[in-house]
Design a protein around this motif. Structure first.
Motif, short mmCIF file in Angstrom:
data_model
loop_
_atom_site.label_atom_id
_atom_site.label_comp_id
_atom_site.label_asym_id
_atom_site.label_seq_id
_atom_site.Cartn_x
_atom_site.Cartn_y
_atom_site.Cartn_z
N THR A 7 0.83 -1.20 0.00
CA THR A 7 0.00 0.00 0.00
C THR A 7 0.87 1.25 0.00
O THR A 7 0.56 2.24 -0.64
N ARG A 8 2.00 1.17 0.75
CA ARG A 8 2.91 2.32 0.74
C ARG A 8 3.40 2.59 -0.68
O ARG A 8 3.40 3.73 -1.14
N LYS A 9 3.75 1.52 -1.36
CA LYS A 9 4.23 1.66 -2.73
C LYS A 9 3.14 2.25 -3.61
O LYS A 9 3.37 3.15 -4.41
N ALA A 10 1.93 1.72 -3.43
CA ALA A 10 0.81 2.20 -4.24
C ALA A 10 0.57 3.68 -3.98
O ALA A 10 0.35 4.46 -4.91
N GLU A 11 0.67 4.08 -2.71
CA GLU A 11 0.50 5.49 -2.37
C GLU A 11 1.50 6.35 -3.12
O GLU A 11 1.16 7.37 -3.70
N ALA A 13 3.15 5.63 -5.83
CA ALA A 13 2.91 5.59 -7.26
C ALA A 13 1.76 6.52 -7.64
O ALA A 13 1.81 7.21 -8.66
N LEU A 14 0.75 6.56 -6.77
CA LEU A 14 -0.42 7.37 -7.10
C LEU A 14 -0.16 8.86 -6.91
O LEU A 14 -0.68 9.69 -7.64
N THR A 15 0.63 9.21 -5.89
CA THR A 15 0.84 10.64 -5.64
C THR A 15 2.00 11.20 -6.45
O THR A 15 2.09 12.41 -6.62
N PRO A 17 2.81 11.48 -9.66
CA PRO A 17 2.60 12.41 -10.79
C PRO A 17 2.23 13.82 -10.34
O PRO A 17 2.83 14.80 -10.80
N SER A 18 1.27 13.91 -9.40
CA SER A 18 0.86 15.26 -8.99
C SER A 18 1.98 15.93 -8.19
O SER A 18 2.19 17.14 -8.28
N PHE A 19 2.68 15.12 -7.43
CA PHE A 19 3.80 15.67 -6.66
C PHE A 19 4.86 16.24 -7.60
O PHE A 19 5.33 17.36 -7.43
N LEU A 20 5.17 15.46 -8.62
CA LEU A 20 6.17 15.88 -9.60
C LEU A 20 5.73 17.15 -10.32
O LEU A 20 6.50 18.09 -10.51
#
Lengths: 331, 367
Positions: A7-11, A13-15, A17-20
């Motif tokens: 789940t940490r990894k998924a988090e 991965a999901l954040t 793009p917007s973070f970048l």
């Protein structure tokens, strides 16, 4: 999938793009702007050597007044927007579901036309031969009349704060176009949907049976609205204030087109320095100043809110302690 | 008891084509615990809302202590409601919630403190005073809602299904507490519920409401034992209906002929005539089920019918039997106890006897 590592990894991965995106197009430019302020400028409009000259130049006697005006006008715009948005959002939230969508859609409809075109349309409506001009003269007269009734020290204060102008109203020289009133009016018009939407989405979740409960316990309609509804949608109100105040502080199109020389805000100054004077470091310094001017009051408000909460909790503890003592249970 | 304390006088309320309340007249005495009992959508909540001032009747008037309150807004009536979802103000503490009505009435600060603290004491939540509603349990919220509505001593307290959101154990506990609160404050309680158990255990009188009309207005025992209509008999508790015609009269008793069934003997308390169509209601718990018929000396005057066991449902307190007797299905309840234990347990498809005393049947006339 229950593995926390997954789940940490998924988090991430999901954040990512917007973070970048934010890092690349917000954080990095903000740092660049801040760095520019510590450079001089050269004659060709480029950024010069490291120097503190830009900050020294900023000690312009005009700027404090412009910053103050910007904050004051933004505040006025925010107050008017909230005052208009509150009953509007309340009314929409109380409509039948089908109507809510239609009305909310109608509020967003103007966004389908260009912002600049809409501001131009206002230019026509604010023409000196138009009816808004007559309204403006009437409004000024009422204001001047009220001003005359105030005690001297208040008159002095209002004049000092730029909230009033001395002397009688001269219809010939007072045009609504190129006035502060035009800027406030059109800004409220433009930002109103941004105030309505967050309040509406909070109001939609509000439990209206609470108003009935208040009425049942003896409250008049307005009291119930003020004491139960408004606190109940606090979160929506806070975001509405931010959604209006922040763009209002940074706006320059509306004052540029409708404020003329009578209403120059910090946004216009930044525009002038960057585009007309080709002094990027100076414009950057002004932008930084403006950001500080917005962030400091917000930071203060948050600090104050936190302090209130802590105090509230202390008071709560004290009350509980007192109750326990009075109940003879001071163990 | 002053019986004209609260009066509904021919009150009617329509919502479009639906008549929610149809020409209802009733009076409630001062200090009475009065229940409106009926299925959902029967109009009982509409009656309550009209009294609270949230709906206006299309016709008829409502009087409270002789004063016509029909057209008064909610804030001008000394009538408070305990809402089904409690409707506690989430942005206020428990203390502020309870103080709300007193602050509105601009009572002196000392009085507000005294009365709110007294209320908190009554509902035993003094130590929770500075919590917010979302920090409370369901039962606590319920008690705060009651305290908030009682703090400025209204003329009538309206309770709209106040226990519906609580679990069974808590509901039973709150029932006792509500009763105690009513005794303590002596305010008229108007209680709306669809739960007959609640209404039975709390009320002085119950109005059974169906389709906007009052079917029966009586004390709890009367409503259960002597239902005025077929609806009341079927809504309050469980019952067996025998629909037939009176064929003969035998002193205080009569015999009813039901199609596809032997004649049934029943107490004729209404002195009905031969030929009258009736619905005879016999409660399941009044019917006995045994392997052997009752002793002959009893057998002469009571109803005994041989039956076949169709279904058995264990319900804890009771076991419920579904029995086929001639053309009819009869349900009966049997408590568990050593004394009542059969030599051999009754099971599916057993041939048994069902029997009940003629006094345990209650007849409702059919027009």
């Amino acid at each position: 999938m229950n593995n926390p590592l997954h789940t940490r990894k998924a988090e991430w991965a999901l954040t990512a793009p917007s973070f970048l995106w934010l890092a690349l197009f917000f954080a990095v430019p903000a740092v660049i702007v801040l760095m520019f302020t510590f450079h001089g400028h050269d004659a060709s409009g480029g950024v010069g050597e490291w120097s503190l000259s830009t900050w020294r130049e900023l000690v312009d006697p005009d700027y404090p007044a412009i910053v103050w005006n910007t904050l004051r006008i933004s505040f006025e715009i925010t107050v008017w927007s909230i005052v208009l948005a509150l009953p509007c959002a309340y009314a929409i939230a109380r409509m039948k579901t089908r109507w809510r969508g239609i009305v909310a859609g109608a509020i967003m409809l103007p966004f389908w036309t260009s912002f600049v075109v809409r501001v131009f349309a206002w230019k026509t409506m604010l023409h000196p031969d138009g009816w808004l001009q007559s309204c403006y003269i009437g409004w000024l007269s009422v204001r001047a009349w009220l001003f005359g009734w105030l005690p001297g020290f208040m008159q002095d204060f209002l004049l000092w704060a730029g909230l009033a102008t001395p002397g009688a109203v001269d219809p010939a020289s007072s045009t609504i176009l190129d006035s502060e009133a035009a800027v406030v009016l059109v800004s409220v018009y433009s930002f109103l949907p941004f105030a309505i939407m967050p309040i509406y989405s909070a109001a939609e979740k509000f439990d209206f049976s609470l108003l009935e409960a208040a009425r049942d316990l003896g409250a008049k309609n307005f009291y119930a609205f003020r004491r139960i509804f408004v606190p109940g949608i606090r979160q929506g109100l806070v975001s509405a204030v931010l959604m209006v105040f922040i763009p209002a502080v940074g706006s320059y199109v509306i004052p540029q087109m409708l404020g003329g020389t009578n209403c120059i805000l910090i946004g216009n100054k930044i525009f002038m320095r960057a585009i007309q004077n080709r002094n990027i470091p100076h414009a950057s310094a002004l932008a930084t100043l403006m950001a500080v001017a917005v962030l400091v009051p917000i930071g203060l408000a948050m600090w104050w809110k936190k302090r209130q909460d802590v105090r509230g909790r202390r008071r709560l503890d004290a009350q509980t302690a007192r109750l326990m003592v009075s109940a003879g249970g001071a163990r | 008891m002053n019986n004209d304390f609260l009066v509904f006088d021919h009150v009617t309320k329509r919502f479009g084509a639906l008549t929610a309340v149809d020409d209802v007249s009733l009076t409630v005495g001062k200090g009475e615990f009065f229940s409106l009992l009926g299925p959902s959508g029967c109009g009982k909540t509409t009656l309550l809302r009209m009294l609270g001032g949230f709906e206006r009747p299309d016709s008829g008037r409502i009087y409270l202590e002789g004063r016509d309150i029909t057209d008064l807004p909610p804030d001008r009536r000394r009538v408070h409601t305990v809402f089904q979802n409690y409707a506690l103000f989430p942005t206020m503490t428990v203390w502020d919630n309870i103080a709300f009505a007193l602050r509105l009435a601009k009572r002196p600060k000392a009085e507000i403190e005294e009365r709110v603290d007294a209320m908190l004491d009554m509902i035993q939540l003094s130590d929770q005073a500075w919590k917010y509603p979302n920090q409370l349990s369901g039962g606590q919220k319920q008690r705060v809602a009651i305290a908030r509505a009682l703090v400025d001593r209204p003329q009538v307290l309206l309770l709209d299904e106040p226990l519906a959101a609580l679990d069974l154990k808590l509901r039973q506990h709150m029932l006792i507490e509500l009763d105690a609160i009513h005794d303590q404050v002596g305010i008229t309680f108007l209680y709306v519920t669809h739960d007959q158990g609640e209404a039975m255990s709390l009320s002085d009188r119950i109005a059974v409401v169906n389709k906007g009309r009052i079917e029966q207005l009586d004390g709890p025992a009367k409503i259960y034992e002597a239902p005025a209509t077929r609806f009341v008999a079927s809504f309050i508790g469980d019952t067996n209906f025998f629909c037939g015609k009176i064929v003969s009269i035998d002193g205080d008793y009569c015999h009813i002929q039901v199609e596809g069934f032997p004649q049934i003997r029943a107490f004729n308390d209404k002195q009905l005539k031969v030929g009258q169509r009736v619905d005879l209601s016999v409660r399941p718990e009044k019917i006995r089920v045994t392997r052997t018929p009752p002793l002959p000396e009893k057998g002469a005057s009571i109803n005994v019918f041989p039956s076949t066991v169709r279904d058995i449902v264990y319900q804890g307190v009771y076991t419920k039997y579904w029995l086929q007797s001639e053309a009819l299905q009869i349900s009966a309840l049997k408590p568990h106890s050593r004394f009542l234990l059969d030599q051999e347990a009754i099971t599916w498809n057993d041939e048994v006897f069902v029997w009940w005393h003629p006094d345990d049947g209650y007849m409702v006339e059919v027009q």
